[in-house]
Design an enzyme around this catalytic site. Structure first.
Site, mmCIF file in Angstrom:
data_model
loop_
_atom_site.group_PDB
_atom_site.id
_atom_site.type_symbol
_atom_site.label_atom_id
_atom_site.label_comp_id
_atom_site.label_asym_id
_atom_site.label_seq_id
_atom_site.Cartn_x
_atom_site.Cartn_y
_atom_site.Cartn_z
ATOM 1 N N GLY A 319 0.838 -1.431 0.036
ATOM 2 C CA GLY A 319 0.026 0.062 -0.053
ATOM 3 C C GLY A 319 0.895 1.320 -0.031
ATOM 4 C CB SER A 320 0.126 4.741 1.382
ATOM 5 O OG SER A 320 -1.008 5.005 0.535
ATOM 6 C CB THR A 321 4.208 1.341 3.527
ATOM 7 O OG1 THR A 321 4.139 0.058 3.126
ATOM 8 C CG2 THR A 321 3.401 1.480 4.913
ATOM 9 C CG PHE A 322 5.882 0.411 -2.942
ATOM 10 C CD1 PHE A 322 6.784 -0.595 -2.621
ATOM 11 C CD2 PHE A 322 5.398 0.933 -4.222
ATOM 12 C CE1 PHE A 322 7.627 -1.017 -3.851
ATOM 13 C CE2 PHE A 322 6.031 0.119 -5.443
ATOM 14 C CZ PHE A 322 7.180 -0.703 -5.075
ATOM 15 C CE LYS A 323 0.359 6.108 -1.867
ATOM 16 N NZ LYS A 323 -0.694 7.269 -1.261
#
Length: 635
Positions: A319-323
């Site tokens: 999810g957004s931890t990959f951003k």
């Protein structure tokens, strides 16, 4: 004497001479054979005689312990109180077992097993009736032993996991040797001998196992032991010292209680794993003493999968931890700059497809730091479109995603970082541009384990060095001064520009610091312990157009299995990063509401415990309390 008599005399003398010569040859042969057997071959036949008279028996060594970084025992040995029965010393085995059943619990399965063992073995060989008895049960049988003919009491050793489920996935457990596990070590053939099956117990089994001793037993012609002639005790196995802090592990396990979740805490410079918890766990003592059918069904039937080490085997869309990965890749590729702005109206169109931002009304104009702060999906759709999936994959690999770390755990999974070539080879299909946009927010084919997310965060926080996670004490590998050295002296550089790292780190700092940050509600309020982080919520099912046209159900309105996974990664303190963590709550919904408060409490605790200070004994670890849980914002 006439001629006839002379002939007879000559014949007699000749025959007497031949007979004497034959006798001499016979007795000479016997004497020679006796000399050969009793003098020349004396040692050989004495050895053969002793082999018939003396039985050499292996003695299992004491298994080494598994310790935490401060010496707390995580796996040790305890006394094993056993009750045995010798068939030839009792008139009626069934009657003796019935009498025993009045003192200790013996079910029909145990009875059948004991009778099978007696049938397979000689009558004077003891068969185990029960083991791992409590002292009370053992003493009760001992008290009545004069009335129990054939019953023998025995005290041995067995493995003990004093902290139970808390360390079940890290330490693992021992079990009986399976047929396909038999090797050259004769220890493995000893009845009841146990070897490591999972975790540290398996990976360091030969070190922990030690070396066998031996005992010389004089036996009779039937193999019955008469007396012990000599005894040499075995060499105990080596202790294995882990990097884990048992106090922090206990705190983390308690914080994850009632959730299907995992958490990993690492030292960002040394790579030492300070806590690795997968919840729920299981009691490893069940496997050591022999798991029952009911216990096995309980573990396999649990929807939270207690036998799976979610920290290294759980593969989730990050999810957004990959951003941070996507943003860093875009900066390194020159596709964006710190001043590049992208307008977010709440969605983006690509062909006939619409890709939505989590915030329905949109975020407006965003730069990279703001996009990380508020977790704007549209910004990262655009960043991913500009650089393509292969450059994202390259940065992912540099930050430790998409491959096993080699940490000392069993069955670690690789996760998945997709590329164009991967899809063509694995699925036989070309890559679609829309899939690049989905990868940009850590969805689609992207999968990562909590440990990999912790490694990613550590490499960002330590200034861009390829730190590797370790479960054994680092000073045992790199020397006693390694814990005080920065990552730049221990690991190679990832060759990422420092100014680009600083931009991404600033975005993570603003996730928790200003009110607009998605994890502001889960911040650490003490300035000296302040943390930076990134929220994430990953979908487990696709939201249909019909749902978006009507109303997308909130997570709490969905069945548990359909709710989003909640994630959070963090490092602290902001002023001089030392620790990082990754938390996932399966089907927890919002990362800011479910995962971030847990990570906040753990990060506060690890800084107060400060386990990197090696020589402090556990008794001096202070007790702390975490901040109250505060609701956060979506991310």
């Amino acid at each position: 004497m006439n001629k006839r008599d002379n002939d007879i005399q000559r014949v007699f003398s000749r025959r007497a001479l031949m007979l004497g010569a034959g006798q001499l040859a016979l007795f000479g042969g016997l004497a020679g054979r006796l000399y050969y057997l009793q003098v020349l071959e004396a040692d050989r036949y004495k050895l053969l005689s002793d082999e018939n008279r003396i039985s050499m028996r292996l003695l299992p060594p004491r298994r080494g312990r598994v310790l935490d970084r401060f010496g707390t025992e995580l796996a040790s040995n305890r006394r094993n109180y056993r009750v045995l029965i010798v068939a030839e010393q009792t008139r009626n085995v069934d009657a003796t077992l019935t009498a025993l059943a009045e003192l200790i619990q013996i079910d029909d399965t145990q009875r059948a097993r004991v009778k099978r063992e007696i049938e397979r073995r000689r009558k004077f060989v003891p068969a185990v009736v029960a083991e791992n008895l409590s002292w009370e049960d053992f003493a009760r049988v001992n008290l009545h032993s004069p009335d129990l003919p054939g019953v023998q009491l025995d005290v041995g050793e067995t493995r003990d996991y004093g902290m139970g489920p808390i360390f079940s996935h890290v330490v693992g457990y021992v079990g009986a040797v399976a047929e396909n596990e038999l090797g050259d070590d004769p220890l493995l053939e000893l009845p009841g001998f146990r070897i490591g099956k999972t975790g540290i117990e398996k990976l360091f089994d030969e070190d922990l196992r030690g070396r066998a001793g031996h005992s010389q037993i004089e036996v009779n012609a039937y193999g019955r032991a008469i007396r012990e002639l000599d005894r040499t005790d075995g060499l105990a196995g080596d202790d294995v010292v882990l990097s884990i802090d048992a106090e922090l592990q206990r705190f983390t396990a308690e914080r994850l209680k009632d959730e299907s979740a995992a958490a990993v805490v690492m030292d960002v410079h040394t790579g030492e794993v300070l806590t690795m918890v997968s919840n729920p766990g299981f009691d490893p003592n069940w496997f050591n003493v022999g798991i029952t059918t009911a216990q096995w069904r309980q573990l396999n039937g649990d929807k939270y999968k207690p036998l799976t080490n979610k920290a290294v085997q759980g593969q989730y869309p990050p999810g957004s931890t990959f951003k941070m990965v996507v943003g860093l890749a875009a900066l390194e590729a020159g596709a964006v700059t710190p001043d590049t702005r992208v307008f977010c109206p709440g969605h983006v169109e690509l062909g006939n497809n619409t890709f939505h931002c989590w915030k329905k009304g949109g975020h407006g104009s965003m730069n990279l730091v703001q996009a990380l702060e508020e977790s704007c999906d549209v910004y990262f759709y655009e960043a991913a479109r500009r650089i393509g999936v292969d450059k994202i994959a390259d940065m992912s690999k540099r930050l430790g995603l998409g491959d096993v770390s080699g940490v000392h755990v069993t069955a670690e999974r690789k996760g998945l970082i997709p590329t164009r070539a991967w899809k063509q080879a694995a699925l036989g299909q070309p890559w679609a541009q829309g899939e690049t946009l989905v990868v940009g927010i850590g969805q689609g084919y992207v999968l990562a384990t909590p440990l990999q997310l912790a490694v990613m965060t550590a490499r960002l926080a330590n200034g861009g060095y390829a730190v590797q996670p370790r479960l054994v004490r680092l000073d045992d590998v790199l020397g006693p001064s390694s814990e005080t050295r920065p990552a730049s002296q221990l690991y190679p550089s990832l060759n990422i520009k420092r100014e680009h790292l600083d931009i991404v780190l600033e975005g993570m700092i603003r996730v928790t610091t200003p009110p607009r940050g998605t994890a502001h509600g889960a911040r650490i309020t003490q300035p000296q312990f302040a943390m930076a982080g990134k929220t994430g919520s990953s979908q487990v099912r696709r939201i249909s157009k019909a749902e978006r046209d009507t109303r997308v159900r909130k997570n709490e309105e969905k069945p548990w299995e359909e709710r989003d996974h909640a994630l959070f990664v963090a490092f602290a303190p902001i002023s001089a990063p030392r620790y990082c963590c990754a938390v996932i709550v399966e089907h927890g919904g919002s990362g800011s509401k479910a995962a971030a408060p847990i990570a906040r409490d753990i990060m506060l605790e690890v800084q107060k415990l400060d386990p990197s200070r090696r020589n402090r004994p556990p008794s001096q670890i202070p007790a702390t309390t975490a901040d109250a849980v505060k609701p956060g914002r979506e991310g």
